[in-house]
Design an enzyme around this catalytic site. Structure first.
Site, PDB file in Angstrom:
ATOM      1  N   ASN A 151      41.852  54.458  48.316  1.00 18.59           N
ATOM      2  CA  ASN A 151      41.296  53.100  48.209  1.00 18.59           C
ATOM      3  C   ASN A 151      40.735  52.757  49.583  1.00 18.59           C
ATOM      4  O   ASN A 151      41.483  52.380  50.487  1.00 18.59           O
ATOM      5  CB  ASN A 151      42.376  52.108  47.788  1.00 18.59           C
ATOM      6  CG  ASN A 151      41.854  50.685  47.658  1.00 18.59           C
ATOM      7  OD1 ASN A 151      40.694  50.400  47.964  1.00 18.59           O
ATOM      8  ND2 ASN A 151      42.713  49.779  47.216  1.00 18.59           N
ATOM      9  N   ARG A 209      40.769  32.598  49.388  1.00 21.92           N
ATOM     10  CA  ARG A 209      39.621  32.252  48.555  1.00 21.92           C
ATOM     11  C   ARG A 209      39.860  30.927  47.848  1.00 21.92           C
ATOM     12  O   ARG A 209      40.965  30.654  47.385  1.00 21.92           O
ATOM     13  CB  ARG A 209      39.350  33.344  47.525  1.00 21.92           C
ATOM     14  CG  ARG A 209      39.028  34.701  48.107  1.00 21.92           C
ATOM     15  CD  ARG A 209      38.770  35.710  46.993  1.00 21.92           C
ATOM     16  NE  ARG A 209      38.625  37.067  47.515  1.00 21.92           N
ATOM     17  CZ  ARG A 209      39.279  38.125  47.036  1.00 21.92           C
ATOM     18  NH1 ARG A 209      40.113  37.986  46.025  1.00 21.92           N
ATOM     19  NH2 ARG A 209      39.082  39.309  47.571  1.00 21.92           N
ATOM     20  N   HIS A 237      40.396  43.521  39.385  1.00 16.59           N
ATOM     21  CA  HIS A 237      41.790  43.919  39.147  1.00 16.59           C
ATOM     22  C   HIS A 237      41.924  44.641  37.802  1.00 16.59           C
ATOM     23  O   HIS A 237      42.976  44.619  37.166  1.00 16.59           O
ATOM     24  CB  HIS A 237      42.739  42.705  39.165  1.00 16.59           C
ATOM     25  CG  HIS A 237      42.832  42.005  40.471  1.00 16.59           C
ATOM     26  ND1 HIS A 237      42.827  40.627  40.564  1.00 16.59           N
ATOM     27  CD2 HIS A 237      42.915  42.469  41.737  1.00 16.59           C
ATOM     28  CE1 HIS A 237      42.912  40.279  41.835  1.00 16.59           C
ATOM     29  NE2 HIS A 237      42.959  41.372  42.569  1.00 16.59           N
ATOM     30  N   ARG A 292      39.306  54.444  44.052  1.00 18.34           N
ATOM     31  CA  ARG A 292      39.147  53.085  43.559  1.00 18.34           C
ATOM     32  C   ARG A 292      37.785  52.581  44.047  1.00 18.34           C
ATOM     33  O   ARG A 292      37.486  52.604  45.235  1.00 18.34           O
ATOM     34  CB  ARG A 292      40.257  52.191  44.095  1.00 18.34           C
ATOM     35  CG  ARG A 292      40.180  50.755  43.578  1.00 18.34           C
ATOM     36  CD  ARG A 292      39.986  49.783  44.719  1.00 18.34           C
ATOM     37  NE  ARG A 292      39.964  48.383  44.251  1.00 18.34           N
ATOM     38  CZ  ARG A 292      39.787  47.345  45.032  1.00 18.34           C
ATOM     39  NH1 ARG A 292      39.619  47.521  46.325  1.00 18.34           N
ATOM     40  NH2 ARG A 292      39.758  46.139  44.546  1.00 18.34           N
ATOM     41  N   GLU A 350      48.422  50.492  40.054  1.00 12.51           N
ATOM     42  CA  GLU A 350      47.001  50.801  39.959  1.00 12.51           C
ATOM     43  C   GLU A 350      46.716  52.244  40.366  1.00 12.51           C
ATOM     44  O   GLU A 350      45.826  52.892  39.802  1.00 12.51           O
ATOM     45  CB  GLU A 350      46.202  49.833  40.823  1.00 12.51           C
ATOM     46  CG  GLU A 350      46.336  48.379  40.372  1.00 12.51           C
ATOM     47  CD  GLU A 350      45.698  47.397  41.322  1.00 12.51           C
ATOM     48  OE1 GLU A 350      44.459  47.275  41.291  1.00 12.51           O
ATOM     49  OE2 GLU A 350      46.425  46.752  42.102  1.00 12.51           O
TER      50      GLU A 350
END
Length: 400
Positions: free
Chosen positions: A7, A243, A182, A94, A385
């Site tokens: 990743n 965010r 996600h 990823r 993940e």
């Protein structure tokens, strides 16, 4: 087969090496501040602390050098877990954004790399770094590379869920639409929830809540994504660590005019200076939780906002699906904050949710936290993940 999962961020590289014979995690770690004089390397081997490298200052000019450092550690006598790099059968990457081109993971080729480049405009921080990782591996390793897209799981959304009410040509010409993120996490936990509900996807209605520094919620009907909270970018949706989540679009132009901000400055404000950080001065949820217990009003405000928005989206998604069988909590906050889960269960109690508080306070494991006989089941399911990426990679390589 052993698979290396990567990743790559703009200045970081997270990795896991997984033995797919038994899906055992062999090693994991992270390279941070790549290209900076303060770069560090961390390497961990489960159940063997003697092979720990903790934030060791390590010069790495780019992602290629970082990957070489990882590979050297994996085969080293002191810290390694394999005898030779030949034991690594493939690399799974990823990739943040695949646009509309990819609804599933794919073997990397030149066309795939070109498509990843096309999505730079949607993921300017992540996609270039993801591609750097792929290209660096191609130079160093002669094994198949597989791209697993964060947006892939959400490509089953119908047009009435993913389109914005903007001039249609903006979608046709520029690809302006909701993509969602996600995806590997939502796919993993919804799939596991379906198993817990009996194993048949058809007829199931599940809301999955991935809550962390970045958070998103998904409505999963019949095992497929019907809708999700993140949009064109990961900025849309609920309040997050830094965010702002969904806001009135007119706020953007109002702030830009009144504070004389450039588009890039406004983007930074919304993505890196807002959310929990903007409201309470910290993006760390544990700090917010502790301050809220001490009566800090801003911290309490953050908690109330988050729980209100979660309840609103869960209830809305239940309505959109025509019912709800289960709610799943995952991610750093979702898995480790029982008081949020209690407040949300109380808020949507009219749907048939009730929590067993003793089970709700169990940490670090998969568990049903709803009381027996609850109309709507509630689960904590730790996400994985990297395992999703490894499984997809193995499935593709097995067909070669």
């Amino acid at each position: 087969m052993k698979i290396l999962v990567l990743n790559c961020g703009s200045s970081s590289l997270k990795y896991q090496l997984i033995d797919m014979e038994n899906e055992k995690l062999l090693a994991k770690g992270i390279c941070e501040q790549i290209g900076d004089s303060n770069a560090t390397f961390t390497h961990k081997v489960p159940d063997d602390e003697s092979k720990l490298i903790k934030a060791k200052p390590t010069l790495m000019a780019d992602h290629g050098e970082a990957i070489q450092i990882v590979l050297d550690a994996l085969v080293s006598k002191e810290f390694g877990v394999i005898d030779s790099l030949d034991e690594i059968g493939a690399v799974g990457h990823r990739v943040l954004h695949g646009g509309e081109k990819f609804s599933a993971s794919v073997l990397v080729n030149e066309d795939v790399k070109a498509a990843i480049r096309e999505c730079f405009k949607f993921g300017p921080l992540h996609n270039p770094a993801n591609l750097k990782g792929i290209e660096a591996c191609e130079k160093i390793m002669n094994v198949p590379q597989v791209a697993v897209f964060d947006t892939g799981f959400h490509q089953t959304m119908p047009d009435y869920a993913y389109l914005y009410a903007l001039p249609y040509e903006l979608y046709e010409q520029d690809g302006i639409r909701k993509y969602g993120f996600h995806g590997t996490s939502h796919r993993f936990v919804s799939g596991r929830c379906i198993e817990l509900l009996g194993g048949k996807a058809e007829g199931t209605k599940i809301v999955t809540c991935h809550l962390g520094n970045g958070s998103s919620i998904a409505a999963v009907k019949d095992g497929k994504c019907l809708d999700t909270t993140m949009g064109l970018t990961p900025l849309e949706g609920i309040v997050m660590g830094t965010r702002c989540g969904s806001i009135d679009p007119a706020i953007v132009t109002t702030i830009m005019k009144s504070h004389n901000l450039t588009p890039d400055e406004m983007d930074t404000l919304m993505n890196k200076k807002s959310g929990m950080l903007g409201l309470a001065g910290t993006s760390d949820n544990r700090t917010i939780e502790n301050r809220a217990k001490e009566g800090d009003e801003r911290a309490m405000l953050v908690e109330s906002m988050l729980c209100h928005q979660l309840a609103k989206y869960i209830g809305g998604f239940a309505a959109a699906m025509g019912g709800i069988d289960a709610v799943v909590f995952t991610g750093g906050i979702g898995e480790n904050n029982p008081q949020y889960r209690t407040r949300i269960a109380d808020s949507i109690g009219f749907l048939g949710t009730a929590i067993d508080e003793e089970k709700n306070h169990v940490r670090g494991e998969e568990i049903e936290i709803s009381v027996p006989g609850s109309k709507v089941k509630m689960y904590v399911i730790p996400t994985n993940e990297e395992l999703v990426i490894a499984r997809d990679t193995k499935a593709i390589v097995d067909t070669l």
